[in-house]
Design a protein around this motif. Structure first.
Motif: not given
Length: 400
Positions: A163-164, A167, A179-180, A182-183, A203
Motif C-alpha cells: 500500500n505504501y 501510494g 495516494a492519500r 493508500q497511505f 499522508w
C-alpha cells in the motif's frame, strides 16, 4: 580386469554426479539474504552504488536467489532515472526489466513472490513506461493476495508495504486522493510498523495537496509543483502567474489599459533566456513583485533571477504580502506590525525583515506556524504549502 576397471570408472562417475558443487560463500554473514537486506537498506539512503555491490554479491552467492534480482531490478531502474544520456538510460532500463524477469522465474516462496511484486511496483514508478500505473496497480493487488508469513519478509516486514509503494506511485502520477487512501491504509494496518512513519509524513503532504486543490482548478504546473519538496523561485513565479493569475488581477487595478500595455520588464536576466519559465518570470518582473526581483551575482557581475534557488518560508511570506498589498491597494499592510515589542514566533524576531510579512500571513490564515511555536522562517517551502497558501490567499481577497 577390464570389467573391474569399467566398474571403477562408473563408480567414480556416480560419486561425482552426486557430489554438490562447493558453496561460493562460506562465511556466516556472507550469504545471499544478508547481502540482499544490506542492499535494500542502501537504497533507502540513496547509496545506489553500494546497493549494486550488495545485490551482485547476493546473486553471486546464489545465482537463483530471486530477491537479489528483485533488488537489482530496482537498482538498475534508479540508475536509469539518473542517466542524462538517452542511450545509457535505455540500457539501464533494459537491465531492470531483465532482472525483474529473473526475479519472477526464481521466486518459489510466497515471500519471494511478494518481494518480486513490490519490485514491479517500484520499477514501474521509477521508469514510468507505457501504462505504468496499471502495471503498478496489478502488482499491488497480486502482492496483497499472497499468503505470506510477514515474519519472513526480512526487509518489507508487512504486507502494508504494498500500500505504501502504491501510494508513492499514485503520488508520482498526480492522483492525490488515491495516494492519500493508500497511505491511510498503511496507517490503519498497525500502530507502529516499518512503513508507518513514512506513510504518516506522506499522508500529511498529500492531504495538504488535496486541501489546496479543493474547490479550485489547478493546472498542470500547479500539480507538478505540488509534489515538490522544495519550491524554487521559478516555480513560485509560475504559480503566481498560472494559478493566482496576477497579470490579469494586477491589470484590473490599473485605471488605464494603455498603461498596462506599456508595462514590461526592464530586462531579461541572462539565466532566464532559455528557461521554460521565461514568460512567467517576465510577468513578475513587470509587476515588480517584491522578493522576486533579480539578484546581483558577484561571479558574473550581473543581475540574475536565480530560478533554481529555493524559496524559504520567510521569503514566501514576504512575496505574498506584496501580492496582497498590490491586490488590495492597502499600503498600510507593509508596516502594520512595525514597533510590536514581542513576537509570537521564537524563530522570528520583531527586528527580522520578515516579521511584518509573517504576521500578515499568519493572522490572515494564509500561512501557518508549527505546533512547536516556530514559523520555520528559514526552511524551504514545500510545493503543497505554496499551493495551499495561494488557495487561501484567493479566498481572503475574494478573487472569485
Amino acid at each position: 580386469m577390464l570389467r573391474l576397471l569399467l566398474l571403477g570408472i562408473c563408480g567414480l562417475l556416480v560419486v561425482s554426479g552426486c557430489t554438490k558443487a562447493a558453496p561460493r560463500c562460506t562465511a556466516p554473514e556472507d550469504n545471499p539474504l544478508h547481502h540482499y537486506l544490506r542492499g535494500m537498506e542502501a537504497l533507502e539512503t540513496g547509496k545506489v552504488d553500494v546497493a549494486l555491490q550488495k545485490f551482485d554479491r547476493s546473486s553471486y552467492c546464489e545465482e537463483e536467489f530471486s530477491q537479489a534480482h528483485s533488488g537489482l531490478a530496482i537498482t538498475h531502474a534508479m540508475m536509469a532515472k539518473s542517466q542524462g544520456d538517452a542511450g545509457f538510460r535505455s540500457v539501464e532500463a533494459g537491465r531492470a526489466l531483465d532482472e525483474l524477469k529473473k526475479a519472477d522465474k526464481f521466486a518459489n516462496t510466497e515471500e519471494e513472490k511478494f518481494d518480486y511484486q513490490l519490485a514491479r511496483i517500484r520499477v514501474a514508478t521509477i521508469l514510468k513506461g507505457e501504462d505504468w500505473v496499471r502495471t503498478a496497480e496489478g502488482a499491488c493487488r497480486e502482492a496483497l493476495d499472497l499468503k505470506v508469513d510477514e515474519k519472513q519478509l526480512v526487509y518489507y516486514q508487512g504486507k502494508e508495504a504494498a500500500n505504501y509503494f502504491m501510494g508513492v506511485a499514485y503520488l508520482e502520477s498526480l492522483q492525490f486522493a488515491k495516494a492519500r487512501d493508500q497511505f491511510q491504509k498503511v496507517l490503519d494496518s498497525r500502530s507502529n510498523g516499518k512503513w508507518h512513519e513514512k506513510a504518516d509524513r506522506a499522508w500529511k503532504k498529500v492531504d495538504r495537496i488535496v486541501r489546496a486543490m479543493a474547490g479550485i482548478t489547478v493546472g498542470d504546473v500547479g500539480k507538478k509543483i505540488a509534489v515538490k519538496e522544495t519550491v524554487t523561485r521559478a516555480d513560485l513565479a509560475a504559480l503566481l502567474v498560472d494559478e493566482l493569475m496576477i497579470d490579469k488581477l494586477f491589470a484590473g487595478r490599473v485605471a488605464s489599459q494603455s498603461q498596462v500595455q506599456a508595462m514590461k520588464p526592464e530586462f531579461t536576466p541572462a539565466d532566464m533566456v532559455n528557461s521554460p519559465f521565461k514568460e512567467e518570470v517576465a510577468t513578475v518582473m513587470k509587476w515588480k513583485v517584491r522578493g522576486l526581483e533579480p539578484k546581483y551575482d558577484e561571479t558574473t557581475k550581473a543581475y540574475l533571477f536565480k530560478p533554481e534557488d529555493p524559496v524559504t518560508r520567510g521569503e514566501m511570506a514576504f512575496i505574498l504580502e506584496d501580492v496582497l498589498i498590490k491586490l488590495t491597494g492597502d499600503s498600510k499592510i507593509a508596516t502594520a506590525y512595525f514597533g510590536q515589542e514581542k513576537s509570537p514566533f521564537p524563530d522570528v524576531r520583531t527586528t527580522s525583515p520578515y516579521f511584518n510579512a509573517v504576521m500578515n500571513m499568519t493572522t490572515r490564515g494564509i500561512m501557518e506556524g508549527e505546533l512547536s511555536g516556530d514559523f520555520r522562517v528559514n526552511d524551504p517551502v514545500e510545493g503543497a504549502e505554496a499551493l495551499l497558501a495561494i488557495r487561501v490567499l484567493k479566498q481572503k481577497i475574494n478573487i472569485y
